[in-house]
Design a protein around this motif. Structure first.
Motif, mmCIF file in Angstrom:
data_model
loop_
_atom_site.group_PDB
_atom_site.id
_atom_site.type_symbol
_atom_site.label_atom_id
_atom_site.label_comp_id
_atom_site.label_asym_id
_atom_site.label_seq_id
_atom_site.Cartn_x
_atom_site.Cartn_y
_atom_site.Cartn_z
ATOM 1 N N ASP A 116 0.815 -1.218 0.000
ATOM 2 C CA ASP A 116 0.000 0.000 0.000
ATOM 3 C C ASP A 116 0.849 1.268 0.000
ATOM 4 N N SER A 117 2.096 1.159 -0.446
ATOM 5 C CA SER A 117 3.004 2.297 -0.396
ATOM 6 C C SER A 117 2.679 3.329 -1.469
ATOM 7 N N THR A 118 3.174 4.531 -1.260
ATOM 8 C CA THR A 118 3.035 5.597 -2.246
ATOM 9 C C THR A 118 3.931 5.296 -3.444
ATOM 10 N N VAL A 119 3.447 5.597 -4.647
ATOM 11 C CA VAL A 119 4.191 5.303 -5.874
ATOM 12 C C VAL A 119 4.332 6.576 -6.691
ATOM 13 N N LEU A 120 5.514 6.786 -7.254
ATOM 14 C CA LEU A 120 5.763 7.922 -8.137
ATOM 15 C C LEU A 120 6.111 7.385 -9.522
ATOM 16 N N ILE A 121 5.270 7.682 -10.507
ATOM 17 C CA ILE A 121 5.473 7.213 -11.879
ATOM 18 C C ILE A 121 6.114 8.330 -12.686
ATOM 19 N N PRO A 261 9.701 4.563 -7.006
ATOM 20 C CA PRO A 261 9.611 5.217 -8.315
ATOM 21 C C PRO A 261 9.518 4.185 -9.440
ATOM 22 N N ILE A 262 8.681 4.463 -10.423
ATOM 23 C CA ILE A 262 8.567 3.610 -11.609
ATOM 24 C C ILE A 262 8.864 4.482 -12.827
ATOM 25 N N GLN A 263 9.972 4.205 -13.469
ATOM 26 C CA GLN A 263 10.376 4.976 -14.652
ATOM 27 C C GLN A 263 9.921 4.250 -15.905
ATOM 28 N N ILE A 264 9.046 4.870 -16.698
ATOM 29 C CA ILE A 264 8.571 4.267 -17.936
ATOM 30 C C ILE A 264 9.433 4.776 -19.085
ATOM 31 N N PRO A 265 10.120 3.897 -19.788
ATOM 32 C CA PRO A 265 11.013 4.342 -20.867
ATOM 33 C C PRO A 265 10.232 4.874 -22.051
#
Length: 409
Positions: A116-121, A261-265
């Motif tokens: 349930d953590s905060t996510v930064l996309i 963090p999720i980095q979308i290429p």
């Protein structure tokens, strides 16, 4: 092992190491009646192939013709009319990919969905940040609750505080006489997706921090905090670290958001996804406009050389535009904008469509050579090219060798 069948095709699960993950995935999706919709789009891609490995999000499945099941020692099963109807209707709004970079992204999506953590996309415009946010919510324990999508750049600065946190009665002129709950309070128990988080005014960022740290909000005009239970997913195409250095974004909020963090290429870094995306959009708009279109090898060559600064969104919009503006079934370079068509400078490709006319056999051979050549330049691997073009690897290896001997590759 056989999960479902449709007409002459069967869907098989990969058991072994993926068994638990796949069973859990199918179970969750079936409850919502969504799994078979996700499978449906892939049937239209299969023509003469015996079998095809597909990925629905990051989960692998095998589509195989029924009459080949016996080769695997499996008996055919019958499907219900309800499931077949769900398959027939399908759902074209899926996230198609086959690159290793996107597989890594989807594996991270799967992991963060379980907590349930905060996510930064993070990612450039058009890469699919909102789609990833929806997937995280869809796979999470909050999936039966509301997902609120807030585009922070689209709400006027004078209204964003009231929209997010609400206000009490008599807080300001023009408001509801009884006050109004904000989005955080309205979706309590669910997920809020804050798109373009970098556009939130600096003076309001402390209130966002309070939501994350204290799980509470303070409506405008109130001195008391109201507890809320929400998961926050944020996204931006801006460099938040640089904004922190320039005092445009709170450092403490940045670190609170940047837990996972999720980095979308960008599409320019994963052009091996072009093939599946183009196939998906051709089918999507073919169904929408009730017509079929195909691209010449020159068009595909131009697409692979173009950098797609607008990413997947630009590709989708371009293909829809071609459906609308092109009167012919075969889309050629003349149908493309000059910024893209000028990139296709392969002489061999152009000759195969230039007068005098070639024999059908020669034209087919040139088109085949161009397709294999372009695919090999992208994947640099005969096994991957064979998988994408749905032929045997030995055939691709032989063709590549012939092209090299003739100096065409």
């Amino acid at each position: 092992m056989v999960f479902h069948e449709r007409a002459s095709w069967s869907i098989l699960k990969f058991e072994e190491e993926n068994k638990d993950k796949i069973d859990q995935y199918i179970s969750q999706k079936l409850k919502k009646g969504e799994f078979l919709k996700e499978v449906a789009q892939h049937f239209s891609h299969l023509k003469e192939s015996t079998a095809q490995v597909i990925r629905i999000q990051e989960i692998p499945f095998l589509l195989i013709k029924k009459n080949n099941l016996k080769l695997l020692g499996i008996s055919a099963i019958n499907s219900s009319n309800v499931l077949t109807e769900r398959l027939r209707k399908g759902n074209s709004k899926q996230l198609s990919f086959q690159s290793e970079k996107m597989k890594a992204v989807m594996e991270l999506v799967r992991k963060v969905s379980l907590v349930d953590s905060t996510v930064l996309i993070l990612g450039k415009t058009g890469v699919g940040k909102s789609h990833i946010a929806k997937l995280i919510h869809q796979y999470s324990q909050r999936s039966n609750k509301q997902l609120a999508i807030v585009n922070c750049s689209a709400i006027p600065e004078s209204l964003i505080e009231a929209e997010l946190f609400g206000y009490t009665a008599g807080s300001f002129t023009g408001g509801h006489k009884d006050g109004k709950p904000g989005i955080f309070q309205s979706v309590s128990g669910g997920t809020i997706f804050l798109d373009e988080i970098g556009e939130v005014p600096f003076h309001l960022q402390s209130k966002l921090l309070e939501v994350i740290q204290e799980n509470s909000i303070r409506p405008i005009g109130s001195v008391e905090s109201i507890p809320v239970d929400v998961r926050i997913i944020a996204a931006t195409n801006q460099d938040l670290e640089d904004m922190v250095k320039k005092k445009l974004f709170r450092e403490d909020l940045y670190y609170r958001l940047n837990v996972v963090p999720i980095q979308i290429p960008p599409l320019s870094e994963r052009k091996e996804d072009l093939q599946v995306l183009i196939t998906q959009f051709l089918n999507t708009f073919g169904d929408k406009y009730e017509m079929q279109k195909v691209f010449t090898p020159e068009v595909m060559n131009a697409f692979y050389q173009y950098d797609w600064p607008g990413n997947v969104r630009e590709l989708e919009n371009m293909i829809e535009r071609l459906f609308i503006t092109s009167e012919e079934e075969v889309i050629t370079l003349n149908d493309l904008p000059e910024s893209i068509s000028n990139l296709s400078n392969n002489k061999n490709n152009q000759e195969s469509y230039s007068p005098p006319f070639l024999s059908l056999k020669e034209a087919k051979q040139r088109a085949e050579n161009a397709l294999i050549s372009n695919a090999y330049k992208v994947y640099r691997n005969t096994y991957k090219v064979a998988e994408v073009l749905q032929v045997n690897q030995s055939t691709i290896a032989r063709k590549v060798k012939e092209l090299r001997e003739r100096g065409e590759l």
